[in-house]
Design a protein around this motif. Sequence first.
Motif, PDB file in Angstrom:
ATOM      1  N   LEU A  43       0.845  -1.192   0.000  1.00 43.51           N
ATOM      2  CA  LEU A  43       0.000   0.000   0.000  1.00 43.51           C
ATOM      3  C   LEU A  43       0.879   1.239   0.000  1.00 43.51           C
ATOM      4  CD1 LEU A  43      -2.760   1.488   0.352  1.00 43.51           C
ATOM      5  CD2 LEU A  43      -2.362   1.330   2.834  1.00 43.51           C
ATOM      6  N   ASP A  44       0.604   2.157  -0.911  1.00 45.81           N
ATOM      7  CA  ASP A  44       1.244   3.479  -0.918  1.00 45.81           C
ATOM      8  C   ASP A  44       0.266   4.430  -0.242  1.00 45.81           C
ATOM      9  OD1 ASP A  44       2.603   5.810  -1.406  1.00 45.81           O
ATOM     10  OD2 ASP A  44       2.161   5.863  -3.554  1.00 45.81           O
ATOM     11  N   TYR A  45       0.519   4.713   1.053  1.00 48.84           N
ATOM     12  CA  TYR A  45      -0.383   5.566   1.824  1.00 48.84           C
ATOM     13  C   TYR A  45       0.122   6.996   1.774  1.00 48.84           C
ATOM     14  CZ  TYR A  45      -3.142   7.431   5.669  1.00 48.84           C
ATOM     15  OH  TYR A  45      -4.010   8.180   6.414  1.00 48.84           O
ATOM     16  N   GLY A  46      -0.791   7.917   1.407  1.00 46.06           N
ATOM     17  CA  GLY A  46      -0.374   9.294   1.143  1.00 46.06           C
ATOM     18  C   GLY A  46       0.271   9.351  -0.230  1.00 46.06           C
ATOM     19  N   CYS A  47      -0.416   8.772  -1.193  1.00 45.19           N
ATOM     20  CA  CYS A  47       0.172   8.497  -2.515  1.00 45.19           C
ATOM     21  C   CYS A  47       0.410   9.738  -3.359  1.00 45.19           C
ATOM     22  CB  CYS A  47      -0.704   7.522  -3.285  1.00 45.19           C
ATOM     23  SG  CYS A  47      -2.337   8.180  -3.758  1.00 45.19           S
ATOM     24  N   GLY A  48      -0.163  10.895  -2.960  1.00 50.05           N
ATOM     25  CA  GLY A  48       0.033  12.092  -3.774  1.00 50.05           C
ATOM     26  C   GLY A  48      -0.435  11.885  -5.200  1.00 50.05           C
ATOM     27  N   ASP A  49       0.439  12.141  -6.170  1.00 49.43           N
ATOM     28  CA  ASP A  49       0.050  12.021  -7.575  1.00 49.43           C
ATOM     29  C   ASP A  49       0.156  10.601  -8.112  1.00 49.43           C
ATOM     30  OD1 ASP A  49       2.771  11.657  -7.795  1.00 49.43           O
ATOM     31  OD2 ASP A  49       3.160  13.544  -8.833  1.00 49.43           O
TER      32      ASP A  49
END
Length: 242
Positions: A43-49
């Motif tokens: 999981l990429d949490y705080g994935c932004g763009d």
Amino acid sequence: MEWDYLGERYWDKRNERQRWVHDYILYPELLARIKELKSRYVLDYGCGDGSFAKFIANYLPDTVINAYDTSVSMQEIALQNIGEKYIVQWPTTNMYDAICMNMVLQDIERPCDTLRELYKCLQKNGFLLSTVPHPVFSLIESRHVTTTRIRRVSDLSHKDIYRYLSEEKETVIWAQQESLHSSLYNRTLSTYSQYFKQTGYTIASITEPLPKVSDISVSQEPDLMNIHSALPSFMVFVCQKI
């Protein structure tokens, strides 16, 4: 919300120089840790763009990568960049063997609340990988963010040691426009360590990544290469759920 405002007006317009530390320090370091841990559900949490999720998908095609951001506008940008296949509305409980928080914790006022929620989303013995600005050294104009910290030396190969024990909130100005700002919370190594301990994690390792000369020609942004090679600009925590 600050990050909604930034997403709508600025984030997808950043240039290559503003993405440099991600492309040549942070993303490669996180990729190495994910490969080392043999993580399959990430999981990429705080994935932004969504650029980090895209980076992982390109290098580890057999890895299931999800992306999530609390900012609606950021998640919309990520949706446009990487497609709905990778986007989740909220992470699934007990699903991931690795969760990445790339330059996120320093932006959160109450980190323990977020860390507890992510703990629930990790599988047993899963890992949380968190990158933060190195707490010892000041941020300068040509780095990831611009803050009220002051650079007092002209030699860009060095960074001033900041008031390390002063855990104060700062205003981060983006693109020289005061209307484009966010908040950054300065925290010490011991404070971050306490956050992880209080929320049930065990710290497996702490690294201070530097750019590798073999990764990029020194002719590309040589001042950034010099400054980030002289002293570490970031810390990477690898924490395990027991």
